[in-house]
Design a protein around this motif. Sequence first.
Motif, PDB file in Angstrom:
ATOM      1  N   ARG A  77       0.736  -1.114   0.077  1.00 61.06           N
ATOM      2  CA  ARG A  77       0.011   0.019  -0.156  1.00 61.06           C
ATOM      3  C   ARG A  77       0.960   1.186   0.136  1.00 61.06           C
ATOM      4  N   SER A  78       2.056   1.322  -0.572  1.00 60.98           N
ATOM      5  CA  SER A  78       2.949   2.414  -0.821  1.00 60.98           C
ATOM      6  C   SER A  78       2.886   2.745  -2.410  1.00 60.98           C
ATOM      7  N   ILE A  79       2.732   4.168  -2.518  1.00 64.90           N
ATOM      8  CA  ILE A  79       2.831   4.481  -3.831  1.00 64.90           C
ATOM      9  C   ILE A  79       4.211   4.527  -4.520  1.00 64.90           C
ATOM     10  N   LEU A  80       5.125   4.388  -3.507  1.00 67.56           N
ATOM     11  CA  LEU A  80       6.694   4.077  -3.823  1.00 67.56           C
ATOM     12  C   LEU A  80       6.849   2.847  -4.253  1.00 67.56           C
ATOM     13  N   ASP A  81       6.065   1.699  -4.128  1.00 69.38           N
ATOM     14  CA  ASP A  81       6.157   0.372  -4.294  1.00 69.38           C
ATOM     15  C   ASP A  81       5.321  -0.130  -5.669  1.00 69.38           C
ATOM     16  N   LEU A  82       4.756   0.692  -6.109  1.00 71.61           N
ATOM     17  CA  LEU A  82       4.045   0.473  -7.381  1.00 71.61           C
ATOM     18  C   LEU A  82       4.942  -0.081  -8.599  1.00 71.61           C
ATOM     19  N   PRO A  83       4.740  -0.997  -9.445  1.00 70.56           N
ATOM     20  CA  PRO A  83       5.577  -1.264 -10.586  1.00 70.56           C
ATOM     21  C   PRO A  83       5.494  -0.191 -11.363  1.00 70.56           C
ATOM     22  N   PRO A  84       6.610  -0.016 -12.433  1.00 73.02           N
ATOM     23  CA  PRO A  84       6.232   0.876 -13.584  1.00 73.02           C
ATOM     24  C   PRO A  84       4.873   1.064 -14.007  1.00 73.02           C
ATOM     25  N   LEU A  85       4.579   2.183 -14.350  1.00 75.63           N
ATOM     26  CA  LEU A  85       3.132   2.355 -14.755  1.00 75.63           C
ATOM     27  C   LEU A  85       3.425   3.239 -16.118  1.00 75.63           C
ATOM     28  N   SER A  86       2.078   3.072 -17.136  1.00 75.20           N
ATOM     29  CA  SER A  86       2.246   3.953 -18.254  1.00 75.20           C
ATOM     30  C   SER A  86       1.137   5.311 -17.809  1.00 75.20           C
ATOM     31  N   LEU A  87       1.468   6.273 -18.226  1.00 68.62           N
ATOM     32  CA  LEU A  87       0.658   7.580 -17.800  1.00 68.62           C
ATOM     33  C   LEU A  87       0.389   8.109 -19.134  1.00 68.62           C
ATOM     34  N   ILE A  88      -0.876   8.454 -19.653  1.00 71.58           N
ATOM     35  CA  ILE A  88      -1.106   8.897 -20.821  1.00 71.58           C
ATOM     36  C   ILE A  88      -1.959  10.357 -20.519  1.00 71.58           C
ATOM     37  N   VAL A  89      -1.460  11.432 -21.453  1.00 74.17           N
ATOM     38  CA  VAL A  89      -2.023  12.740 -21.230  1.00 74.17           C
ATOM     39  C   VAL A  89      -2.523  12.956 -22.564  1.00 74.17           C
ATOM     40  N   ALA A  90      -3.753  13.227 -22.595  1.00 73.80           N
ATOM     41  CA  ALA A  90      -4.662  13.225 -23.872  1.00 73.80           C
ATOM     42  C   ALA A  90      -5.400  14.466 -24.041  1.00 73.80           C
ATOM     43  N   TRP A  91      -5.456  15.194 -25.195  1.00 69.27           N
ATOM     44  CA  TRP A  91      -6.192  16.613 -25.262  1.00 69.27           C
ATOM     45  C   TRP A  91      -7.025  16.017 -26.610  1.00 69.27           C
ATOM     46  N   THR A  92      -8.191  16.288 -26.566  1.00 68.00           N
ATOM     47  CA  THR A  92      -9.128  16.100 -27.684  1.00 68.00           C
ATOM     48  C   THR A  92      -9.759  17.439 -27.946  1.00 68.00           C
ATOM     49  N   SER A  93      -9.792  18.214 -29.036  1.00 74.70           N
ATOM     50  CA  SER A  93     -10.115  19.504 -29.343  1.00 74.70           C
ATOM     51  C   SER A  93     -11.558  19.227 -29.534  1.00 74.70           C
ATOM     52  N   PHE A  94     -12.625  20.453 -29.568  1.00 74.13           N
ATOM     53  CA  PHE A  94     -13.860  20.224 -29.935  1.00 74.13           C
ATOM     54  C   PHE A  94     -14.232  20.002 -31.335  1.00 74.13           C
ATOM     55  N   THR A  95     -12.967  20.083 -32.164  1.00 72.66           N
ATOM     56  CA  THR A  95     -13.149  19.871 -33.663  1.00 72.66           C
ATOM     57  C   THR A  95     -12.614  18.322 -33.831  1.00 72.66           C
TER      58      THR A  95
END
Length: 135
Positions: A77-95
């Motif tokens: 239950r420690s954030i520091l012990d999480l295995p490597p993660l993928s993090l996606i940052v996505a923007w979708t415009s109105f168009t």
Amino acid sequence: MPINGESFSWSQIKIIVDSVPYAEAKAISYTESQEKTLNYGVGSKPTSIGNGRKNYEGSLTMSLADVESLRQTAPGRSILDLPPLSLIVAWTSFTGLSIIHTLKDVVFTENPLTVAEGDTDIPVELSFIFADLEQ
């Protein structure tokens, strides 16, 4: 500069950590940097530029509730012990125009918490490092 007359904004962003979208994300910041050095030969001016290691680091600010949800999946239950993660940052415009950044092998480097009297929301800024950035 606007793309097709439209600027991207926070309201269009989605932050996804290991396939789970986090709606209570408050901020994200990340940097890709590379060591650069001037190389010298004869004379006093540089003759070339050397490229060194790349470095990737950032921070993700989330609500305490989202951090606790993520913590539940961690060994011990420690954030520091999480295995490597993928993090996606996505923007979708109105168009319909999309921009996607994928941060690979994200690992958190700090497990902070600050709470003060009168807080109605508890944001937690998690620092991290990562191995690569796909854009």
